[in-house]
Design a protein around this motif. Structure first.
Motif, PDB file in Angstrom:
ATOM      1  N   PRO A 145      89.937  31.615 -91.791  1.00 53.91           N
ATOM      2  CA  PRO A 145      90.348  30.332 -91.213  1.00 53.91           C
ATOM      3  C   PRO A 145      91.411  29.648 -92.084  1.00 53.91           C
ATOM      4  O   PRO A 145      91.710  30.119 -93.180  1.00 53.91           O
ATOM      5  CB  PRO A 145      89.047  29.523 -91.243  1.00 53.91           C
ATOM      6  CG  PRO A 145      88.326  30.047 -92.438  1.00 53.91           C
ATOM      7  CD  PRO A 145      88.718  31.486 -92.598  1.00 53.91           C
ATOM      8  N   SER A 146      91.942  28.532 -91.590  1.00 54.87           N
ATOM      9  CA  SER A 146      92.855  27.758 -92.420  1.00 54.87           C
ATOM     10  C   SER A 146      92.024  26.912 -93.375  1.00 54.87           C
ATOM     11  O   SER A 146      90.834  26.717 -93.176  1.00 54.87           O
ATOM     12  CB  SER A 146      93.743  26.872 -91.557  1.00 54.87           C
ATOM     13  OG  SER A 146      92.972  25.871 -90.946  1.00 54.87           O
ATOM     14  N   GLY A 147      92.661  26.402 -94.412  1.00 54.43           N
ATOM     15  CA  GLY A 147      91.945  25.562 -95.366  1.00 54.43           C
ATOM     16  C   GLY A 147      91.644  26.259 -96.679  1.00 54.43           C
ATOM     17  O   GLY A 147      90.964  25.694 -97.518  1.00 54.43           O
ATOM     18  N   ILE A 148      92.156  27.487 -96.841  1.00 50.60           N
ATOM     19  CA  ILE A 148      91.937  28.193 -98.106  1.00 50.60           C
ATOM     20  C   ILE A 148      93.278  28.287 -98.814  1.00 50.60           C
ATOM     21  O   ILE A 148      94.247  28.806 -98.257  1.00 50.60           O
ATOM     22  CB  ILE A 148      91.347  29.594 -97.871  1.00 50.60           C
ATOM     23  CG1 ILE A 148      90.044  29.468 -97.098  1.00 50.60           C
ATOM     24  CG2 ILE A 148      91.114  30.321 -99.192  1.00 50.60           C
ATOM     25  CD1 ILE A 148      89.522  30.780 -96.563  1.00 50.60           C
ATOM     26  N   MET A 149      93.365  27.728 -99.987  1.00 46.64           N
ATOM     27  CA  MET A 149      94.642  27.746-100.701  1.00 46.64           C
ATOM     28  C   MET A 149      94.408  27.760-102.201  1.00 46.64           C
ATOM     29  O   MET A 149      93.285  27.517-102.664  1.00 46.64           O
ATOM     30  CB  MET A 149      95.473  26.525-100.306  1.00 46.64           C
ATOM     31  CG  MET A 149      94.865  25.204-100.699  1.00 46.64           C
ATOM     32  SD  MET A 149      95.742  23.803 -99.984  1.00 46.64           S
ATOM     33  CE  MET A 149      94.985  23.715 -98.366  1.00 46.64           C
ATOM     34  N   THR A 150      95.474  28.025-102.951  1.00 41.54           N
ATOM     35  CA  THR A 150      95.346  28.004-104.407  1.00 41.54           C
ATOM     36  C   THR A 150      95.361  26.548-104.888  1.00 41.54           C
ATOM     37  O   THR A 150      95.870  25.659-104.211  1.00 41.54           O
ATOM     38  CB  THR A 150      96.484  28.778-105.072  1.00 41.54           C
ATOM     39  OG1 THR A 150      97.717  28.171-104.695  1.00 41.54           O
ATOM     40  CG2 THR A 150      96.485  30.231-104.681  1.00 41.54           C
ATOM     41  N   ALA A 151      94.797  26.324-106.066  1.00 42.08           N
ATOM     42  CA  ALA A 151      94.697  24.965-106.603  1.00 42.08           C
ATOM     43  C   ALA A 151      96.093  24.370-106.838  1.00 42.08           C
ATOM     44  O   ALA A 151      96.319  23.183-106.601  1.00 42.08           O
ATOM     45  CB  ALA A 151      93.897  24.978-107.899  1.00 42.08           C
ATOM     46  N   GLY A 152      97.003  25.190-107.287  1.00 42.18           N
ATOM     47  CA  GLY A 152      98.363  24.695-107.556  1.00 42.18           C
ATOM     48  C   GLY A 152      99.086  24.259-106.300  1.00 42.18           C
ATOM     49  O   GLY A 152      99.875  23.309-106.328  1.00 42.18           O
ATOM     50  N   LEU A 153      98.815  24.952-105.197  1.00 39.75           N
ATOM     51  CA  LEU A 153      99.444  24.567-103.932  1.00 39.75           C
ATOM     52  C   LEU A 153      98.907  23.204-103.481  1.00 39.75           C
ATOM     53  O   LEU A 153      99.672  22.333-103.051  1.00 39.75           O
ATOM     54  CB  LEU A 153      99.186  25.627-102.855  1.00 39.75           C
ATOM     55  CG  LEU A 153      99.789  25.346-101.480  1.00 39.75           C
ATOM     56  CD1 LEU A 153     101.306  25.313-101.564  1.00 39.75           C
ATOM     57  CD2 LEU A 153      99.351  26.373-100.464  1.00 39.75           C
ATOM     58  N   ALA A 154      97.582  23.033-103.618  1.00 34.82           N
ATOM     59  CA  ALA A 154      96.983  21.740-103.269  1.00 34.82           C
ATOM     60  C   ALA A 154      97.561  20.644-104.160  1.00 34.82           C
ATOM     61  O   ALA A 154      97.798  19.513-103.712  1.00 34.82           O
ATOM     62  CB  ALA A 154      95.468  21.817-103.431  1.00 34.82           C
ATOM     63  N   GLN A 155      97.795  20.977-105.425  1.00 32.95           N
ATOM     64  CA  GLN A 155      98.388  20.023-106.365  1.00 32.95           C
ATOM     65  C   GLN A 155      99.772  19.591-105.884  1.00 32.95           C
ATOM     66  O   GLN A 155     100.116  18.410-105.909  1.00 32.95           O
ATOM     67  CB  GLN A 155      98.502  20.700-107.741  1.00 32.95           C
ATOM     68  CG  GLN A 155      98.888  19.761-108.856  1.00 32.95           C
ATOM     69  CD  GLN A 155      98.942  20.475-110.193  1.00 32.95           C
ATOM     70  OE1 GLN A 155      99.426  21.600-110.291  1.00 32.95           O
ATOM     71  NE2 GLN A 155      98.450  19.839-111.222  1.00 32.95           N
ATOM     72  N   LYS A 156     100.552  20.544-105.409  1.00 33.80           N
ATOM     73  CA  LYS A 156     101.888  20.204-104.900  1.00 33.80           C
ATOM     74  C   LYS A 156     101.773  19.346-103.651  1.00 33.80           C
ATOM     75  O   LYS A 156     102.478  18.349-103.503  1.00 33.80           O
ATOM     76  CB  LYS A 156     102.676  21.488-104.607  1.00 33.80           C
ATOM     77  CG  LYS A 156     104.118  21.188-104.278  1.00 33.80           C
ATOM     78  CD  LYS A 156     104.938  22.414-103.989  1.00 33.80           C
ATOM     79  CE  LYS A 156     106.371  21.983-103.786  1.00 33.80           C
ATOM     80  NZ  LYS A 156     107.021  22.690-102.709  1.00 33.80           N
TER      81      LYS A 156
END
Lengths: 343, 130
Positions: A145-156
Protein backbone atom coordinates in the motif's frame (compact mmCIF):
# COMPACT_ATOMS: atom_id res chain seq x y z
CA UNK A 1 63.36 27.89 -15.65
CA UNK A 2 63.38 26.60 -19.20
CA UNK A 3 60.54 27.39 -21.54
CA UNK A 4 59.36 23.80 -21.54
CA UNK A 5 59.36 23.60 -17.76
CA UNK A 6 57.40 26.85 -17.59
CA UNK A 7 54.86 25.52 -20.03
CA UNK A 8 54.48 22.30 -18.12
CA UNK A 9 54.03 24.17 -14.88
CA UNK A 10 51.33 26.34 -16.39
CA UNK A 11 49.51 23.34 -17.76
CA UNK A 12 49.61 21.70 -14.40
CA UNK A 13 48.10 24.76 -12.80
CA UNK A 14 45.47 25.28 -15.42
CA UNK A 15 43.42 22.41 -14.09
CA UNK A 16 39.68 22.31 -14.04
CA UNK A 17 38.14 20.36 -11.20
CA UNK A 18 34.58 19.09 -11.35
CA UNK A 19 33.03 18.42 -7.98
CA UNK A 20 29.86 16.36 -8.12
CA UNK A 21 27.51 17.18 -5.27
CA UNK A 22 27.17 20.48 -3.36
CA UNK A 23 26.58 18.99 0.08
CA UNK A 24 28.98 19.66 2.93
CA UNK A 25 31.64 17.34 1.45
CA UNK A 26 31.55 19.02 -1.97
CA UNK A 27 31.54 22.56 -0.58
CA UNK A 28 34.42 21.95 1.81
CA UNK A 29 36.48 20.09 -0.79
CA UNK A 30 35.92 23.00 -3.23
CA UNK A 31 36.94 25.51 -0.58
CA UNK A 32 40.21 23.76 0.19
CA UNK A 33 41.11 23.09 -3.43
CA UNK A 34 40.71 26.80 -4.13
CA UNK A 35 42.66 27.74 -0.99
CA UNK A 36 45.63 25.55 -1.87
CA UNK A 37 45.59 25.83 -5.67
CA UNK A 38 44.09 29.29 -6.37
CA UNK A 39 44.53 29.17 -10.15
CA UNK A 40 42.41 26.05 -10.47
CA UNK A 41 38.96 26.47 -11.92
CA UNK A 42 36.53 24.74 -9.59
CA UNK A 43 33.00 23.80 -10.68
CA UNK A 44 30.54 22.35 -8.19
CA UNK A 45 27.60 20.56 -9.81
CA UNK A 46 24.39 19.70 -7.98
CA UNK A 47 20.97 18.54 -9.12
CA UNK A 48 19.06 20.50 -6.46
CA UNK A 49 18.12 24.20 -6.55
CA UNK A 50 20.03 24.98 -3.36
CA UNK A 51 23.51 24.07 -2.22
CA UNK A 52 23.94 22.40 1.16
CA UNK A 53 22.65 18.93 0.30
CA UNK A 54 20.95 17.01 3.08
CA UNK A 55 21.81 19.69 5.68
CA UNK A 56 18.92 21.83 4.45
CA UNK A 57 16.32 19.35 5.64
CA UNK A 58 18.12 18.55 8.92
CA UNK A 59 16.62 21.43 10.88
CA UNK A 60 17.53 19.98 14.30
CA UNK A 61 20.51 21.28 16.28
CA UNK A 62 23.73 19.37 16.91
CA UNK A 63 25.92 20.37 13.99
CA UNK A 64 29.21 22.22 14.07
CA UNK A 65 30.26 21.70 17.70
CA UNK A 66 33.67 20.43 16.64
CA UNK A 67 34.09 22.45 13.43
CA UNK A 68 32.78 25.87 14.51
CA UNK A 69 32.64 25.46 18.31
CA UNK A 70 28.94 26.27 18.51
CA UNK A 71 25.77 24.26 18.17
CA UNK A 72 24.10 24.95 14.83
CA UNK A 73 21.15 23.51 12.94
CA UNK A 74 21.70 21.89 9.54
CA UNK A 75 20.65 24.91 7.41
CA UNK A 76 22.82 27.20 9.56
CA UNK A 77 25.82 24.92 9.06
CA UNK A 78 25.21 24.88 5.31
CA UNK A 79 24.93 28.68 5.27
CA UNK A 80 28.20 29.02 7.20
CA UNK A 81 30.08 26.76 4.81
CA UNK A 82 28.64 28.38 1.68
CA UNK A 83 29.49 31.82 3.11
CA UNK A 84 33.11 30.64 3.36
CA UNK A 85 32.92 29.52 -0.29
CA UNK A 86 31.75 32.98 -1.34
CA UNK A 87 35.23 34.39 -0.59
CA UNK A 88 36.59 32.32 -3.46
CA UNK A 89 35.81 32.14 -7.13
CA UNK A 90 33.94 28.87 -7.25
CA UNK A 91 31.46 28.11 -10.03
CA UNK A 92 28.18 26.57 -8.90
CA UNK A 93 25.96 24.75 -11.38
CA UNK A 94 22.73 23.98 -9.56
CA UNK A 95 19.73 22.17 -11.04
CA UNK A 96 22.29 20.26 -13.08
CA UNK A 97 22.37 16.48 -13.15
CA UNK A 98 25.57 14.67 -14.00
CA UNK A 99 24.71 11.89 -16.43
CA UNK A 100 28.08 10.22 -16.69
CA UNK A 101 31.77 10.40 -15.92
CA UNK A 102 34.54 8.33 -17.46
CA UNK A 103 38.19 7.33 -17.19
CA UNK A 104 39.28 10.23 -19.41
CA UNK A 105 37.87 12.54 -16.70
CA UNK A 106 35.04 13.83 -18.87
CA UNK A 107 31.84 14.88 -17.15
CA UNK A 108 28.51 14.99 -19.01
CA UNK A 109 25.85 17.05 -17.28
CA UNK A 110 22.31 18.08 -18.10
CA UNK A 111 20.44 21.18 -16.98
CA UNK A 112 17.24 22.97 -17.99
CA UNK A 113 19.23 26.21 -18.26
CA UNK A 114 22.21 25.12 -20.36
CA UNK A 115 21.11 21.83 -21.90
CA UNK A 116 23.73 19.12 -22.14
CA UNK A 117 27.26 20.11 -21.26
CA UNK A 118 30.58 18.29 -21.36
CA UNK A 119 33.54 19.21 -19.19
CA UNK A 120 37.08 17.99 -19.64
CA UNK A 121 38.45 17.95 -16.11
CA UNK A 122 41.89 17.51 -14.64
CA UNK A 123 40.30 15.95 -11.61
CA UNK A 124 36.84 14.83 -10.53
CA UNK A 125 35.76 14.74 -6.88
CA UNK A 126 32.79 12.50 -6.15
CA UNK A 127 30.74 13.96 -3.30
CA UNK A 128 27.51 12.26 -4.22
CA UNK A 129 26.48 11.35 -0.68
CA UNK A 130 24.28 8.43 0.18
CA UNK A 131 20.81 6.95 -0.08
CA UNK A 132 18.61 5.32 2.49
CA UNK A 133 17.97 1.62 2.43
CA UNK A 134 14.39 1.10 1.24
CA UNK A 135 11.68 -1.52 1.69
CA UNK A 136 12.95 -3.52 -1.27
CA UNK A 137 16.21 -4.24 0.53
CA UNK A 138 14.45 -5.51 3.66
CA UNK A 139 12.14 -8.18 2.24
CA UNK A 140 9.20 -7.40 4.54
CA UNK A 141 6.32 -9.61 3.45
CA UNK A 142 2.79 -8.33 2.93
CA UNK A 143 0.81 -5.88 0.83
CA UNK A 144 2.19 -2.92 -1.05
CA UNK A 145 0.00 0.00 0.00
CA UNK A 146 0.96 3.67 0.01
CA UNK A 147 2.30 5.20 3.20
CA UNK A 148 5.63 3.37 3.40
CA UNK A 149 8.65 5.60 2.99
CA UNK A 150 12.16 6.20 4.28
CA UNK A 151 12.63 8.48 7.29
CA UNK A 152 14.67 10.96 5.26
CA UNK A 153 11.94 11.32 2.67
CA UNK A 154 9.41 12.06 5.41
CA UNK A 155 11.90 14.59 6.79
CA UNK A 156 11.99 16.35 3.43
CA UNK A 157 8.20 16.27 3.13
CA UNK A 158 7.73 17.92 6.52
CA UNK A 159 10.68 20.28 6.85
CA UNK A 160 10.92 21.58 3.29
CA UNK A 161 7.52 21.04 1.70
CA UNK A 162 5.33 21.30 4.80
CA UNK A 163 3.49 18.07 4.04
CA UNK A 164 2.69 15.75 6.93
CA UNK A 165 2.88 12.15 5.68
CA UNK A 166 0.22 10.59 7.92
CA UNK A 167 -1.59 10.66 11.23
CA UNK A 168 -0.30 7.57 13.06
CA UNK A 169 3.21 6.44 12.32
CA UNK A 170 5.39 3.44 13.10
CA UNK A 171 9.15 3.60 12.61
CA UNK A 172 11.18 0.53 11.71
CA UNK A 173 14.83 0.79 12.74
CA UNK A 174 16.26 3.19 15.23
CA UNK A 175 18.92 5.07 13.29
CA UNK A 176 19.52 8.73 14.02
CA UNK A 177 17.16 9.90 11.26
CA UNK A 178 14.43 7.64 12.63
CA UNK A 179 14.85 9.04 16.14
CA UNK A 180 14.89 12.62 14.92
CA UNK A 181 11.79 11.99 12.83
CA UNK A 182 10.00 10.52 15.86
CA UNK A 183 10.45 13.92 17.53
CA UNK A 184 9.62 15.96 14.43
CA UNK A 185 6.40 14.02 13.86
CA UNK A 186 5.36 14.34 17.51
CA UNK A 187 5.94 18.09 17.34
CA UNK A 188 3.83 18.31 14.19
CA UNK A 189 0.93 16.61 15.95
CA UNK A 190 1.42 13.14 14.50
CA UNK A 191 1.15 10.18 16.81
CA UNK A 192 4.23 7.95 16.80
CA UNK A 193 2.89 4.49 17.70
CA UNK A 194 6.15 2.58 17.87
CA UNK A 195 9.86 2.46 17.19
CA UNK A 196 10.72 -1.12 16.25
CA UNK A 197 14.33 -2.26 16.46
CA UNK A 198 15.66 -5.71 15.65
CA UNK A 199 18.75 -5.34 17.86
CA UNK A 200 19.01 -5.34 21.66
CA UNK A 201 19.57 -1.60 21.85
CA UNK A 202 18.63 1.48 19.87
CA UNK A 203 21.20 2.34 17.21
CA UNK A 204 20.78 6.13 17.32
CA UNK A 205 23.35 8.13 19.28
CA UNK A 206 22.53 8.40 23.01
CA UNK A 207 21.87 12.13 22.75
CA UNK A 208 19.26 11.53 20.05
CA UNK A 209 17.69 8.68 21.99
CA UNK A 210 17.24 10.95 25.01
CA UNK A 211 16.14 14.14 23.25
CA UNK A 212 13.95 12.50 20.64
CA UNK A 213 12.55 9.23 21.95
CA UNK A 214 12.75 9.22 25.77
CA UNK A 215 11.69 12.88 26.14
CA UNK A 216 8.50 12.24 24.20
CA UNK A 217 7.76 8.81 25.74
CA UNK A 218 7.64 7.04 22.41
CA UNK A 219 6.99 3.27 22.75
CA UNK A 220 10.08 1.24 21.90
CA UNK A 221 10.03 -2.43 20.85
CA UNK A 222 13.54 -3.87 21.06
CA UNK A 223 14.34 -7.26 19.51
CA UNK A 224 11.17 -7.02 17.43
CA UNK A 225 10.58 -6.94 13.71
CA UNK A 226 7.73 -6.46 11.26
CA UNK A 227 6.34 -9.77 10.03
CA UNK A 228 3.61 -8.43 7.76
CA UNK A 229 2.38 -5.22 6.16
CA UNK A 230 -1.39 -4.99 5.78
CA UNK A 231 -3.40 -2.48 3.71
CA UNK A 232 -5.30 -2.24 0.42
CA UNK A 233 -4.82 1.31 -0.85
CA UNK A 234 -3.28 2.84 2.23
CA UNK A 235 -1.31 1.15 4.99
CA UNK A 236 -3.75 -0.04 7.68
CA UNK A 237 -1.65 -2.00 10.16
CA UNK A 238 1.57 -3.86 10.64
CA UNK A 239 2.17 -7.17 12.38
CA UNK A 240 5.09 -7.24 14.77
CA UNK A 241 6.79 -10.17 16.46
CA UNK A 242 9.68 -10.84 18.79
CA UNK A 243 12.96 -12.04 17.34
CA UNK A 244 14.36 -15.41 18.42
CA UNK A 245 18.06 -15.79 19.19
CA UNK A 246 18.65 -17.31 15.75
CA UNK A 247 17.23 -14.22 14.04
CA UNK A 248 13.87 -15.69 13.02
CA UNK A 249 10.59 -14.14 14.12
CA UNK A 250 8.67 -15.89 16.89
CA UNK A 251 5.17 -15.93 15.42
CA UNK A 252 3.55 -16.95 18.71
CA UNK A 253 4.34 -13.44 20.01
CA UNK A 254 2.85 -11.68 16.97
CA UNK A 255 0.67 -8.62 17.60
CA UNK A 256 -0.78 -5.81 15.51
CA UNK A 257 -0.06 -2.09 15.50
CA UNK A 258 -2.52 0.03 13.55
CA UNK A 259 -0.84 2.86 11.64
CA UNK A 260 -1.26 4.62 8.30
CA UNK A 261 2.42 5.38 7.74
CA UNK A 262 5.59 3.35 8.14
CA UNK A 263 8.98 5.03 8.15
CA UNK A 264 12.15 3.06 7.51
CA UNK A 265 15.36 4.08 9.22
CA UNK A 266 17.52 1.09 8.53
CA UNK A 267 20.85 2.37 7.33
CA UNK A 268 22.49 4.32 4.55
CA UNK A 269 24.24 3.20 1.39
CA UNK A 270 26.80 5.37 -0.46
CA UNK A 271 25.34 6.51 -3.77
CA UNK A 272 27.87 5.55 -6.40
CA UNK A 273 26.11 4.96 -9.72
CA UNK A 274 28.39 7.50 -11.43
CA UNK A 275 31.52 5.97 -9.93
CA UNK A 276 30.39 2.52 -11.02
CA UNK A 277 29.79 3.81 -14.55
CA UNK A 278 33.38 5.03 -14.78
CA UNK A 279 34.70 1.74 -13.42
CA UNK A 280 35.82 3.05 -10.03
CA UNK A 281 36.45 0.23 -7.55
CA UNK A 282 33.78 0.09 -4.83
CA UNK A 283 33.80 -1.71 -1.52
CA UNK A 284 31.68 -4.84 -1.94
CA UNK A 285 30.20 -4.61 1.53
CA UNK A 286 29.51 -0.90 2.03
CA UNK A 287 29.31 0.23 -1.63
CA UNK A 288 31.65 3.13 -0.74
CA UNK A 289 34.40 4.26 -3.12
CA UNK A 290 37.71 2.64 -2.18
CA UNK A 291 40.25 5.45 -1.76
CA UNK A 292 43.92 5.69 -0.81
CA UNK A 293 45.33 8.02 1.84
CA UNK A 294 45.09 10.89 -0.66
CA UNK A 295 41.36 10.21 -1.18
CA UNK A 296 42.06 9.06 -4.75
CA UNK A 297 40.01 6.19 -6.12
CA UNK A 298 41.27 3.33 -8.28
CA UNK A 299 41.16 5.67 -11.31
CA UNK A 300 43.90 8.36 -11.31
CA UNK A 301 42.31 11.81 -11.10
CA UNK A 302 39.00 10.65 -9.63
CA UNK A 303 38.72 11.42 -5.92
CA UNK A 304 35.93 10.76 -3.45
CA UNK A 305 35.00 12.10 -0.06
CA UNK A 306 32.01 12.43 2.22
CA UNK A 307 29.25 9.87 2.51
CA UNK A 308 29.98 8.59 -1.01
CA UNK A 309 33.21 7.19 0.40
CA UNK A 310 31.98 6.02 3.79
CA UNK A 311 28.97 6.77 5.97
CA UNK A 312 29.70 9.39 8.61
CA UNK A 313 27.74 9.87 11.82
CA UNK A 314 28.74 13.49 12.26
CA UNK A 315 29.07 16.23 9.71
CA UNK A 316 32.02 17.66 11.65
CA UNK A 317 34.06 14.52 11.03
CA UNK A 318 32.99 14.54 7.40
CA UNK A 319 34.13 18.15 7.05
CA UNK A 320 37.50 17.37 8.58
CA UNK A 321 38.12 14.56 6.09
CA UNK A 322 36.75 16.56 3.14
CA UNK A 323 39.23 19.31 3.98
CA UNK A 324 42.05 16.77 3.73
CA UNK A 325 40.59 15.51 0.45
CA UNK A 326 40.48 19.07 -0.94
CA UNK A 327 44.08 19.65 0.06
CA UNK A 328 45.29 16.48 -1.59
CA UNK A 329 43.36 17.26 -4.80
CA UNK A 330 45.11 20.63 -4.82
CA UNK A 331 48.47 18.92 -4.26
CA UNK A 332 47.72 16.53 -7.12
CA UNK A 333 46.91 19.39 -9.48
CA UNK A 334 49.93 21.51 -8.61
CA UNK A 335 52.42 18.63 -8.56
CA UNK A 336 55.22 19.02 -11.16
CA UNK A 337 54.83 16.92 -14.27
CA UNK A 338 57.21 14.05 -14.92
CA UNK A 339 57.35 12.88 -18.52
CA UNK A 340 53.96 14.33 -19.18
CA UNK A 341 52.35 12.46 -16.32
CA UNK A 342 51.22 13.82 -13.01
CA UNK A 343 52.75 12.19 -9.97
CA UNK B 1 21.38 9.32 39.63
CA UNK B 2 22.74 8.59 36.17
CA UNK B 3 22.53 10.79 33.11
CA UNK B 4 23.96 10.63 29.64
CA UNK B 5 25.19 14.06 28.66
CA UNK B 6 23.54 15.35 25.47
CA UNK B 7 25.59 18.53 25.06
CA UNK B 8 27.99 17.04 22.50
CA UNK B 9 28.24 13.76 20.57
CA UNK B 10 30.71 12.28 23.06
CA UNK B 11 27.73 11.30 25.28
CA UNK B 12 29.59 11.13 28.61
CA UNK B 13 27.85 9.04 31.27
CA UNK B 14 27.41 11.35 34.27
CA UNK B 15 26.88 10.10 37.81
CA UNK B 16 25.27 12.46 40.31
CA UNK B 17 25.30 11.67 44.02
CA UNK B 18 22.54 13.26 46.13
CA UNK B 19 22.45 13.72 49.90
CA UNK B 20 19.36 13.19 52.13
CA UNK B 21 17.91 16.60 51.29
CA UNK B 22 18.20 15.89 47.54
CA UNK B 23 21.07 18.31 47.18
CA UNK B 24 23.96 17.54 44.90
CA UNK B 25 26.85 15.96 46.78
CA UNK B 26 29.13 15.17 43.85
CA UNK B 27 29.08 14.89 40.08
CA UNK B 28 31.43 12.50 38.28
CA UNK B 29 31.92 11.26 34.74
CA UNK B 30 31.65 14.55 32.88
CA UNK B 31 34.69 15.38 30.78
CA UNK B 32 34.02 19.10 30.58
CA UNK B 33 32.26 21.90 32.41
CA UNK B 34 29.35 21.81 29.97
CA UNK B 35 28.60 18.33 31.28
CA UNK B 36 28.52 19.59 34.88
CA UNK B 37 26.14 22.35 33.88
CA UNK B 38 23.96 19.92 31.98
CA UNK B 39 23.65 17.52 34.92
CA UNK B 40 22.74 20.30 37.35
CA UNK B 41 20.23 21.72 34.90
CA UNK B 42 18.72 18.33 34.11
CA UNK B 43 18.12 17.64 37.81
CA UNK B 44 16.36 20.89 38.55
CA UNK B 45 14.91 22.11 35.28
CA UNK B 46 15.34 20.02 32.10
CA UNK B 47 15.61 22.21 29.04
CA UNK B 48 16.27 21.75 25.35
CA UNK B 49 16.88 23.81 22.24
CA UNK B 50 13.62 23.74 20.29
CA UNK B 51 13.61 23.53 16.49
CA UNK B 52 10.63 23.51 14.17
CA UNK B 53 9.25 25.03 10.98
CA UNK B 54 6.86 27.87 10.16
CA UNK B 55 4.87 28.52 7.01
CA UNK B 56 6.65 30.74 4.50
CA UNK B 57 5.05 32.74 1.71
CA UNK B 58 6.80 34.14 -1.35
CA UNK B 59 9.88 31.95 -1.06
CA UNK B 60 11.16 29.12 -3.19
CA UNK B 61 10.32 26.61 -0.48
CA UNK B 62 7.11 26.17 1.50
CA UNK B 63 8.50 26.05 5.05
CA UNK B 64 11.11 28.04 6.92
CA UNK B 65 13.18 26.32 9.63
CA UNK B 66 13.32 28.06 13.03
CA UNK B 67 14.81 27.46 16.47
CA UNK B 68 14.74 28.90 19.96
CA UNK B 69 17.84 31.06 20.49
CA UNK B 70 18.34 29.50 23.92
CA UNK B 71 17.27 26.31 25.65
CA UNK B 72 13.62 26.27 26.73
CA UNK B 73 11.84 24.15 29.39
CA UNK B 74 11.25 20.66 28.09
CA UNK B 75 7.57 20.62 29.12
CA UNK B 76 6.78 23.63 26.96
CA UNK B 77 8.16 22.24 23.70
CA UNK B 78 4.93 20.61 22.50
CA UNK B 79 2.91 23.70 23.36
CA UNK B 80 5.47 25.87 21.58
CA UNK B 81 5.27 23.76 18.46
CA UNK B 82 1.48 24.05 18.48
CA UNK B 83 1.64 27.83 18.79
CA UNK B 84 3.85 28.06 15.68
CA UNK B 85 1.25 26.26 13.51
CA UNK B 86 -0.83 29.42 13.21
CA UNK B 87 2.08 31.55 12.06
CA UNK B 88 3.05 32.53 8.57
CA UNK B 89 6.05 34.65 7.59
CA UNK B 90 7.00 36.21 4.26
CA UNK B 91 10.23 35.85 2.30
CA UNK B 92 12.92 37.17 2.21
CA UNK B 93 14.19 35.95 5.58
CA UNK B 94 17.70 35.85 7.01
CA UNK B 95 19.33 33.66 9.65
CA UNK B 96 18.68 35.26 13.04
CA UNK B 97 15.48 37.12 12.07
CA UNK B 98 13.13 37.03 15.06
CA UNK B 99 9.80 35.30 14.36
CA UNK B 100 8.35 35.30 17.89
CA UNK B 101 9.79 37.34 20.75
CA UNK B 102 9.82 35.90 24.27
CA UNK B 103 7.82 32.81 23.34
CA UNK B 104 5.40 31.68 26.09
CA UNK B 105 7.22 33.97 28.50
CA UNK B 106 10.43 31.93 28.42
CA UNK B 107 12.66 34.89 27.42
CA UNK B 108 13.73 32.80 24.40
CA UNK B 109 13.10 34.15 20.92
CA UNK B 110 12.15 32.00 17.95
CA UNK B 111 14.62 32.83 15.18
CA UNK B 112 14.99 31.89 11.51
CA UNK B 113 17.76 29.37 10.70
CA UNK B 114 17.92 29.61 6.93
CA UNK B 115 18.46 32.40 4.41
CA UNK B 116 15.60 32.32 1.92
CA UNK B 117 15.29 34.86 -0.91
CA UNK B 118 12.08 36.22 -2.26
CA UNK B 119 10.94 34.35 -5.32
CA UNK B 120 8.95 35.68 -8.26
CA UNK B 121 7.31 32.36 -8.93
CA UNK B 122 4.67 31.09 -6.56
CA UNK B 123 5.62 28.86 -3.69
CA UNK B 124 5.69 25.26 -4.75
CA UNK B 125 2.65 23.51 -3.34
CA UNK B 126 1.94 19.86 -3.74
CA UNK B 127 -0.94 18.96 -6.00
CA UNK B 128 -2.66 15.73 -5.21
CA UNK B 129 -4.35 14.25 -8.30
CA UNK B 130 -7.97 13.33 -7.75
Amino acid sequence: MSKKAQLLKRQAHKGHVSIIGAGPAGLIAALHIKKNAPSTKVTVIDREIFVGGILNQCIHPGFGLLEFGQELTGPEYAAKVSALCRDFEIEFLTETSVLSINKKLEVVALSPKYGAKKFQSKAIVLCTGCRERSRGALHIPGDRPSGIMTAGLAQKFINIDGLVPGSRVAILGSGDIGAIMARRLTLQGVEVAAVIEIKKSLSARPRNVIQCIVDFQIPIYLEHTITKIVGRERLEKIKVAKILSDGRADFSTEFEISCDTLLLSVGLIPENELAEMAGVALDAKSNGVIVDEKFMSSIPGIFACGNAMKIYDLVDHLSEDSKKAGESVAAYLTAPLVEGKQV
Amino acid sequence: MNFICIVCPKSCPIDVLLDEENKIKSISGANCKNGLRYATQELSFPSRVFTSIVKLTGGQIAMCPVKSDQAVPRELILKMSRSLCQLSIAAPVKIGDIVVENILGTKANIVVTRNIDKCKQQTKTAKIPR
